[in-house]
Design an enzyme around this catalytic site. Structure first.
Site, PDB file in Angstrom:
ATOM      1  N   ASP A 296      -3.504  -3.227  -4.622  1.00 27.84           N
ATOM      2  CA  ASP A 296      -2.449  -2.926  -3.653  1.00 27.84           C
ATOM      3  C   ASP A 296      -1.531  -1.915  -4.330  1.00 27.84           C
ATOM      4  O   ASP A 296      -0.951  -2.206  -5.381  1.00 27.84           O
ATOM      5  CB  ASP A 296      -1.709  -4.236  -3.317  1.00 27.84           C
ATOM      6  CG  ASP A 296      -0.354  -4.016  -2.641  1.00 27.84           C
ATOM      7  OD1 ASP A 296      -0.063  -2.877  -2.217  1.00 27.84           O
ATOM      8  OD2 ASP A 296       0.417  -4.991  -2.543  1.00 27.84           O
ATOM      9  N   GLU A 314      -0.030   0.088   1.162  1.00 27.22           N
ATOM     10  CA  GLU A 314       0.428  -1.301   1.041  1.00 27.22           C
ATOM     11  C   GLU A 314       0.846  -1.886   2.391  1.00 27.22           C
ATOM     12  O   GLU A 314       0.461  -3.006   2.747  1.00 27.22           O
ATOM     13  CB  GLU A 314       1.609  -1.390   0.064  1.00 27.22           C
ATOM     14  CG  GLU A 314       2.214  -2.790   0.016  1.00 27.22           C
ATOM     15  CD  GLU A 314       3.147  -3.037  -1.161  1.00 27.22           C
ATOM     16  OE1 GLU A 314       4.130  -2.293  -1.321  1.00 27.22           O
ATOM     17  OE2 GLU A 314       2.880  -3.988  -1.920  1.00 27.22           O
ATOM     18  N   GLU A 315       1.630  -1.131   3.134  1.00 26.82           N
ATOM     19  CA  GLU A 315       2.128  -1.649   4.415  1.00 26.82           C
ATOM     20  C   GLU A 315       0.978  -1.910   5.375  1.00 26.82           C
ATOM     21  O   GLU A 315       0.966  -2.929   6.078  1.00 26.82           O
ATOM     22  CB  GLU A 315       3.117  -0.657   5.035  1.00 26.82           C
ATOM     23  CG  GLU A 315       4.469  -0.582   4.307  1.00 26.82           C
ATOM     24  CD  GLU A 315       4.517   0.516   3.263  1.00 26.82           C
ATOM     25  OE1 GLU A 315       3.456   1.127   2.980  1.00 26.82           O
ATOM     26  OE2 GLU A 315       5.617   0.758   2.714  1.00 26.82           O
TER      27      GLU A 315
HETATM   28  N1  AR6 Z   1      -8.180   2.743   0.392  1.00 21.47           N
HETATM   29  C1  AR6 Z   1      -8.277   3.656  -0.597  1.00 21.47           C
HETATM   30  N2  AR6 Z   1      -7.381   4.624  -0.803  1.00 21.47           N
HETATM   31  C2  AR6 Z   1      -6.306   4.695   0.003  1.00 21.47           C
HETATM   32  C3  AR6 Z   1      -6.116   3.774   1.055  1.00 21.47           C
HETATM   33  C4  AR6 Z   1      -7.108   2.765   1.232  1.00 21.47           C
HETATM   34  N3  AR6 Z   1      -7.001   1.866   2.188  1.00 21.47           N
HETATM   35  N4  AR6 Z   1      -4.977   4.092   1.680  1.00 21.47           N
HETATM   36  C5  AR6 Z   1      -4.466   5.157   1.049  1.00 21.47           C
HETATM   37  N5  AR6 Z   1      -5.262   5.544   0.037  1.00 21.47           N
HETATM   38  P1  AR6 Z   1       0.240   5.284  -1.157  1.00 21.47           P
HETATM   39  P2  AR6 Z   1       1.710   5.128  -3.710  1.00 21.47           P
HETATM   40  C6  AR6 Z   1      -5.029   6.664  -0.912  1.00 21.47           C
HETATM   41  O1  AR6 Z   1       1.041   6.488  -0.828  1.00 21.47           O
HETATM   42  O2  AR6 Z   1       1.775   6.580  -3.942  1.00 21.47           O
HETATM   43  C7  AR6 Z   1       4.327   2.144  -0.112  1.00 21.47           C
HETATM   44  O3  AR6 Z   1       5.484   2.303   0.650  1.00 21.47           O
HETATM   45  C8  AR6 Z   1      -4.478   7.916  -0.242  1.00 21.47           C
HETATM   46  O4  AR6 Z   1      -5.027   9.038  -0.910  1.00 21.47           O
HETATM   47  O5  AR6 Z   1       0.271   4.132  -0.228  1.00 21.47           O
HETATM   48  O6  AR6 Z   1       1.443   4.222  -4.865  1.00 21.47           O
HETATM   49  C9  AR6 Z   1       4.524   1.088  -1.173  1.00 21.47           C
HETATM   50  O7  AR6 Z   1       5.250  -0.001  -0.689  1.00 21.47           O
HETATM   51  C10 AR6 Z   1      -2.989   7.802  -0.517  1.00 21.47           C
HETATM   52  O8  AR6 Z   1      -2.346   9.051  -0.510  1.00 21.47           O
HETATM   53  O9  AR6 Z   1       0.604   4.705  -2.619  1.00 21.47           O
HETATM   54  C11 AR6 Z   1       5.279   1.845  -2.203  1.00 21.47           C
HETATM   55  O10 AR6 Z   1       6.648   1.921  -1.908  1.00 21.47           O
HETATM   56  C12 AR6 Z   1      -2.980   7.202  -1.898  1.00 21.47           C
HETATM   57  O11 AR6 Z   1      -4.053   6.248  -1.847  1.00 21.47           O
HETATM   58  C13 AR6 Z   1       4.670   3.238  -2.128  1.00 21.47           C
HETATM   59  O12 AR6 Z   1       4.111   3.333  -0.815  1.00 21.47           O
HETATM   60  C14 AR6 Z   1      -1.706   6.544  -2.299  1.00 21.47           C
HETATM   61  O13 AR6 Z   1      -1.278   5.640  -1.307  1.00 21.47           O
HETATM   62  C15 AR6 Z   1       3.541   3.411  -3.105  1.00 21.47           C
HETATM   63  O14 AR6 Z   1       3.075   4.724  -3.033  1.00 21.47           O
END
Ligand code: AR6
Length: 534
Positions: A296, A314-315
């Site tokens: 996650d 995550e959401e």
């Molecule tokens: N499976 C695989 N890869 C994925 C998926 C999935 N289901 N969904 C997205 N990606 P991000 P962060 C890829 O932005 O940067 C939330 O608000 C996709 O390339 O969710 O760690 C949390 O609560 C996407 O751009 O993660 C935190 O506040 C990338 O994963 C914050 O976002 C990153 O996804 C975390 O942000």
């Protein structure tokens, strides 16, 4: 040139460890000081496990969730003569929710009865818009005639279903909670009706300031024109979950474990080589990470913006698996050496799109098998990356160490033998909303996985080039026999040479640097060899 739309490389997924196949036998389920079990651990097939203890036991103290049904939960109400008088809030909640609630306006009025302090501040236009503009009238009528009364009954059963105040999973304490899906459903019904006390204040010094929100009021809030599209889709996910559990209550169990590690690896001294990898441009962690340790991409406040505006990895995960949302009730924000493991959360919904294009896409039937404790074999670990506003910062040794430590805590397998550890299903952790570099993060995750002795599956989320680059880098590192410690040094040198100047971006990428650094030394050894070879 070939126009490739999908890339899958590395070790075949079928060769990697996945549960249930790889799982070690579980000990008998038994609570102790660090593991609170909220039911009697004798699973009777086809029935929800029986709550434990038999009658409600309250703990109104700093180590437990302050429960809506606690006798200590008092609220000032007008006594009729303009005087305020303290009254048991649970009674007020019961009385109010058992009254007529036939529309979202009635629901708003009810919720504000026992949250009167917020009557001028809370906004329910999103909820109203959902019932008037998003779903059709017959669905709305069905909700208020059937689902809502069922939810009220479930919520008000709280002292009979959750018969003890839940422990808080506090910073720097290893602690687990195992509960039934029915108990989670009951708690989520309470969150929907916004009954949790002390959880609405927004001041920095308020009692639960270091915990995420749990009452659903944010989800009901309107946007510029009534209900925001994202919120409408989230409400569909939640309503589908409530529809499901009020029709047929799931009978399994779920564990939430907060893990803290004090002894973290000396990264410069790690001699492990990288584990096996599978990189793929297609698929997602939740669809294709069956039986793996699924990551996650978390916020340190678990669930991030799930009840608000956020709609990324995550959401979305929490929306399709709403049982995860209950972690927000008791999980204090995560420190650098901590993670939260959620085992057994069921998936209830399908979705399409992402962010602004996110849409609920109907019911999902989760056929994953269960372990001997009654938990679905789905293990998800929440690890929060750092948010980088300046891209160069992430190459600083302190930052690399922080992310290595965090990933390691998440991947750490306690004392389980490596052959029993499932592979990790991850991807661009910290590289979307948090703006990290996926090539650096892939390497960091591989290094952490190496020391934790787990293989890794990397979903690049449609990025074909990235799937190739990570695979090629992995091959190169394996071929050169480079250890985690050597990679640590390489990243550190890359930072010293290329990231400390004023220029916004480095003239070389990390992968180019690693390639060059070891190819140069290879060729110089090669020349030496030539000169000494007759
Ligand atoms: N499976 C695989 N890869 C994925 C998926 C999935 N289901 N969904 C997205 N990606 P991000 P962060 C890829 O932005 O940067 C939330 O608000 C996709 O390339 O969710 O760690 C949390 O609560 C996407 O751009 O993660 C935190 O506040 C990338 O994963 C914050 O976002 C990153 O996804 C975390 O942000």
């Amino acid at each position: 040139t070939m126009n490739r739309t999908r890339v899958c490389k590395g070790t075949d997924i079928s060769e990697l460890n996945t549960t249930p196949g790889c799982a070690a036998q579980l000990p008998t389920l038994k609570g102790d000081k660090q593991h609170i079990v909220l039911f009697r651990p004798h699973l009777r097939d086809g029935d929800s496990p029986r709550p434990w203890p038999d009658t409600y036991r309250d703990h109104w103290d700093p180590d437990h969730v302050k429960m809506p049904c606690s006798k200590e939960n008092l609220y000032p109400v007008d006594d009729g003569s303009g005087q305020k008088k303290l009254r048991g809030r649970w009674e007020l909640i019961q009385e109010t929710l058992l009254g007529e609630i036939k529309s979202s306006l009635d629901l708003e009025e009810a919720i504000l009865k026992y949250n009167s302090r917020y009557s001028n501040r809370w906004d329910f236009r999103g909820l109203h818009g959902y019932f008037t503009e998003v779903i059709d009238a017959t669905e709305a009528i069905h909700f208020f005639n059937k689902t809502l009364p069922d939810l009220v009954r479930l919520a008000l059963q709280l002292p009979n279903i959750c018969t003890q105040a839940l422990p808080l999973l506090k910073k720097q304490e290893n602690m687990s909670i195992t509960m039934s899906q029915q108990q989670i459903a009951c708690l989520l019904a309470n969150a929907f009706f916004c009954t949790f006390p002390r959880r609405n204040a927004k001041q920095r010094q308020s009692e639960y300031a270091s915990y995420p929100d749990i009452n659903f009021v944010q989800l009901f809030k309107g946007g510029r024109s009534g209900v925001e599209p994202r919120k409408a889709e989230k409400l569909k996910c939640i309503m589908n979950y409530f529809q499901r559990i009020t029709t047929e209550m799931p009978t399994g169990t779920v564990t939430f474990s907060r893990r803290v590690l004090h002894d973290l690896p000396r990264w410069d001294k790690c001699s492990e080589e990288l584990p096996r990898i599978h990189t793929t441009s297609c698929g997602t962690i939740e669809d294709d990470g069956l039986g793996m340790l699924q990551v996650d991409f978390a916020n340190k406040y678990i669930g991030g913006g799930v009840l608000g505006w956020g709609c990324v990895q995550e959401e979305i995960r929490f929306m399709i698996c709403p049982e995860m949302i209950i972690s927000r009730l008791f999980t204090e924000s995560l420190d650098n050496n901590e993670c939260l493991v959620m085992t057994g959360c069921e998936r209830y919904s399908n979705y399409t799109g992402y962010g602004d294009s996110f849409l609920w896409d109907g019911n999902f039937k989760d056929n994953t098998t269960r372990d001997s404790w009654g938990r679905i074999y789905t293990e998800v670990v929440a690890i929060d990356a750092i948010h980088f506003s300046n891209p160069k910062d992430q190459f600083k040794p302190g930052m690399v160490k922080r992310e290595l430590d965090k990933a390691y805590v998440g991947y750490y397998g306690d004392d389980v033998l490596p052959r029993h550890l499932s592979a990790i299903a991850t991807g661009n952790w910290g590289c979307g909303a948090f703006r990290g570099d996926p090539r650096l993060k892939a390497l960091i995750q591989l290094m952490a996985a190496a020391v934790a002795k787990r293989d890794l599956v990397y979903f690049t989320f449609n990025d074909v080039k990235l799937a190739e680059d990570i695979y090629n880098m992995h091959e190169y590192i394996k071929a050169g026999g480079l250890s985690v410690g050597e990679l640590w040094s390489a990243i550190k040198e890359f930072h010293e040479h290329f990231c400390t100047g004023r220029k916004k971006t480095a003239p070389l990428t990390l992968y180019q640097y690693i390639h060059r650094r070891y190819s140069d030394s290879d060729s110089s050894t090669g020349e030496d060899d030539v000169s000494t070879t007759p």
